[in-house]
Design a protein around this motif. Sequence first.
Motif, mmCIF file in Angstrom:
data_model
loop_
_atom_site.group_PDB
_atom_site.id
_atom_site.type_symbol
_atom_site.label_atom_id
_atom_site.label_comp_id
_atom_site.label_asym_id
_atom_site.label_seq_id
_atom_site.Cartn_x
_atom_site.Cartn_y
_atom_site.Cartn_z
ATOM 1 N N GLU A 53 0.855 -0.836 0.042
ATOM 2 C CA GLU A 53 -0.275 0.987 -0.021
ATOM 3 C C GLU A 53 1.010 1.336 -0.210
ATOM 4 N N SER A 54 0.852 2.111 -1.084
ATOM 5 C CA SER A 54 1.328 3.296 -1.254
ATOM 6 C C SER A 54 1.020 4.439 0.037
ATOM 7 N N ILE A 55 1.932 5.580 0.750
ATOM 8 C CA ILE A 55 1.651 6.328 1.840
ATOM 9 C C ILE A 55 2.156 7.619 1.144
ATOM 10 N N PRO A 56 0.710 7.742 0.618
ATOM 11 C CA PRO A 56 0.747 8.888 0.017
ATOM 12 C C PRO A 56 1.456 10.434 1.390
ATOM 13 N N ALA A 57 2.003 11.307 0.684
ATOM 14 C CA ALA A 57 3.238 12.352 0.791
ATOM 15 C C ALA A 57 2.096 13.227 0.796
ATOM 16 N N ASP A 58 2.758 14.157 2.259
ATOM 17 C CA ASP A 58 1.870 15.740 2.067
ATOM 18 C C ASP A 58 2.339 16.502 1.401
ATOM 19 N N ARG A 59 1.284 17.089 -0.007
ATOM 20 C CA ARG A 59 1.908 17.981 -0.212
ATOM 21 C C ARG A 59 2.413 19.622 0.855
ATOM 22 N N GLY A 60 3.840 20.560 0.494
ATOM 23 C CA GLY A 60 4.298 20.848 0.655
ATOM 24 C C GLY A 60 3.106 22.390 1.230
ATOM 25 N N ASN A 61 3.703 23.350 2.743
ATOM 26 C CA ASN A 61 2.895 23.912 2.776
ATOM 27 C C ASN A 61 3.052 25.327 2.340
ATOM 28 N N ILE A 62 2.071 26.086 2.352
ATOM 29 C CA ILE A 62 2.726 27.341 0.898
ATOM 30 C C ILE A 62 1.390 29.018 2.075
ATOM 31 N N PHE A 63 2.878 29.833 2.631
ATOM 32 C CA PHE A 63 3.411 30.477 3.141
ATOM 33 C C PHE A 63 3.229 32.366 2.617
ATOM 34 N N ASP A 64 3.109 33.568 3.770
ATOM 35 C CA ASP A 64 2.412 34.688 3.188
ATOM 36 C C ASP A 64 4.233 35.111 2.779
ATOM 37 N N ARG A 65 4.727 36.264 2.989
ATOM 38 C CA ARG A 65 5.856 37.006 2.411
ATOM 39 C C ARG A 65 6.202 36.895 4.229
ATOM 40 N N ASN A 66 5.701 37.165 4.696
ATOM 41 C CA ASN A 66 5.937 37.741 6.518
ATOM 42 C C ASN A 66 6.272 36.032 6.832
ATOM 43 N N PHE A 67 6.321 35.088 5.799
ATOM 44 C CA PHE A 67 7.293 33.980 6.917
ATOM 45 C C PHE A 67 9.012 33.920 7.577
ATOM 46 N N LEU A 68 8.766 33.103 8.775
ATOM 47 C CA LEU A 68 10.438 32.574 9.121
ATOM 48 C C LEU A 68 10.461 32.093 9.489
ATOM 49 N N THR A 69 10.043 30.738 9.976
ATOM 50 C CA THR A 69 10.236 29.559 10.395
ATOM 51 C C THR A 69 8.486 28.379 10.335
ATOM 52 N N PRO A 70 8.416 27.682 10.127
ATOM 53 C CA PRO A 70 6.830 26.660 9.652
ATOM 54 C C PRO A 70 6.560 26.891 11.084
ATOM 55 N N GLU A 71 7.545 26.832 11.786
ATOM 56 C CA GLU A 71 6.686 26.452 13.164
ATOM 57 C C GLU A 71 5.597 27.742 13.633
ATOM 58 N N THR A 72 6.713 28.843 13.389
ATOM 59 C CA THR A 72 6.624 29.857 14.203
ATOM 60 C C THR A 72 5.362 31.051 12.741
ATOM 61 N N SER A 73 4.933 30.274 11.846
ATOM 62 C CA SER A 73 4.484 31.468 10.747
ATOM 63 C C SER A 73 2.593 30.160 10.322
ATOM 64 N N GLN A 74 2.439 31.714 10.004
ATOM 65 C CA GLN A 74 0.255 30.928 10.286
ATOM 66 C C GLN A 74 0.613 30.473 8.367
ATOM 67 N N PRO A 75 0.442 29.385 7.784
ATOM 68 C CA PRO A 75 0.541 28.721 6.531
ATOM 69 C C PRO A 75 -1.009 29.650 5.991
ATOM 70 N N LEU A 76 -0.339 29.553 4.906
ATOM 71 C CA LEU A 76 -1.883 30.507 3.967
ATOM 72 C C LEU A 76 -2.144 28.983 3.788
ATOM 73 N N VAL A 77 -1.879 27.865 2.928
ATOM 74 C CA VAL A 77 -2.032 26.076 2.467
ATOM 75 C C VAL A 77 -1.625 25.468 3.457
#
Length: 645
Positions: free
Chosen positions: A59-83
């Motif tokens: 059985e395949s394990i689908p990969a998560d698609r990458g997240n999308i952030f706005d121009r104020n991105f700092l780190t994935p943990e501290t930034s609110q994603p757009l997607v």
Amino acid sequence: MSQSASEFRLETSFRKRLYFFTGMVVFTLTAYILQLFNLQIVQGSENSLKAERFVRRSESIPADRGNIFDRNFLTPETSQPLVSNSASLDVILNTSLLKNDPRKVKDFIYKFCEALSIPIVYYEKELQDSRMIKKIRSREPFVLLEGISREQQERILVLDNINKYVYLVSSPARVYHMGPALSHVTGYVGKPTTSDLQEKEIKTYQLIGKGGIESLYDTTLRGQDGFRIQKRNTEGNIEEERVIEHSVPGNNLVLTIDRDMQIAAYRALKGVRGTVLAIKATTGEVLAMASNPSYDPNILSGKNKLDRSNHFTRVTNNGGFLNLAIQSRFPPASTFKTLVGLAAMESEHKINFDPKQTFSCPASFTLKSTFKGVPDQVFYNWDKKNHGDLNLAQALEKSNSVYFYQLGYKLGAEPILAYCRLFGLDKKTGIDLPGEATGFIPSSDWKKRTYGNKWFDGDTVNLSIGQGFISTTPIEMALFYMAVVNNGKIYKPYVVSEIRSPLDNSLIQKTEPTILRDIPLKRSTVEALKEGLYLVGYSGTASGVLNSPTLPEIAGKTGTAQTRRRGASSSNHAWFIGYAPVNAPPEKQILVAAFVEYGVGGAASAAPAAREVFKAAFPPGSFPRTDRSRAKTMLEEAPVEQEAF
């Protein structure tokens, strides 16, 4: 007793055959031993895995698609994603427990629908005999229901006649946190179509980007799937599971979009059909791009196929998939007058034009007929009022059409059309979004081929105020005004700023500003145009909307495009293109282009839409203001001798 010669030859031949046969046996045994060593030792692990996948369920394990952030991105943990992604549960039917019998599978689906109160039409396609048989034979998971609710999950677990034949698996779901407000930029995801499967490297169970950056950056966002091997008992329960290869999530994208400006742009379009676009003047970064009507990517990417189908139909019927900023073209109307003034100043050797000279601007301009029996043509000012003597800056301020009728008539069509092409009003900008359209720049040859007529002076007069055959996209006109701000430099617009690794946030790719065109313009040309555009916001057609102490100083141009609709003024399209703060260096300025279909007039609907974006970009106190006496000085300067026509 000695051997005869014939016996000796016979013995020699026999020995040779024996040696050859012995050699072949030894060679074959050696080859078998080496191959056995290769299969068991060298490739033992790989072949063991292949054998295990053959006798057990992989059985395949689908990969998560990458997240999308706005121009104020700092780190994935501290930034609110757009997607981003969230987990959901899908219901999978174990057809082997039903002997892979299509009739029994059908009967179960009917029971499943009855138990969970699902309309049988939901499985209309799956219940077709040919489709059912193909799906069972494919050995792919038979998905009954995607993204089930908590109530559905509880219902399935308590019904023994249902849960013994199904199992639940986790699957990723895409979440668009700004919904319709950013949908024309983000796009959405969905199952691949038949053409997708034929033309792209995509599997049937994977999600594929549809529209926006989800489509253009699909392979970047998709990641790499893993797979696991499962051993199930006769009742379909998992006895053993082993992950062979873990999935790797897709790369993250950082956009140039400013969340606050984007929200302001989308809200400014409430109840109207139009678009608002904001670009950083000296880089080409797209800060906001909203188009209305829009669509909800959460529904189109969701798990409920009836909701998806109904929403898709509604959006298609109202044209909501069209990104008006880059995929529509309209007459540029009075926003085009700035280009006519530029063409006249840059082509001054043709007509000896001075922007300080004045033209008499009555309520209308009469074009004398050159054909016997054909009446003169009368072209009216937009307000049908006499504005007296005006220079270029004042004509832009009041958007006086009679001034530009005269200027365009004297200049001629060819210089105007040449500058249209020079500024790329008939070319794609190259923005990193799919489906960009191009504007249309007419010519005398085109008119001859299309209508069988030559180019008349009346066509030039219409062209001079952005009407007639010409049409442009909003983003093309925005880039023309970028050239005015940047003294001839036009930067390629872009939406994706960075591509980053999901594992360690390392930078994979960064988009650098790229000069699309660098058109040499005289300093006096740029200054004269900026004077007129400044007056538009200070005391001209947009002053009632833009001249406020709570706003930065805004320069720009309104436009009202006449359409083929007859009657009320609501038949006119509305434009505004401007930049702010006027007194800031170019690197601090942003351009905003607003277009509203049937918006009455530029000052009535387009300029107010642009104002909301400027408000979001420059809160009170964040911009300096200059002495308003500058505008007073412009208005009181002595005009050059009037030009007669």
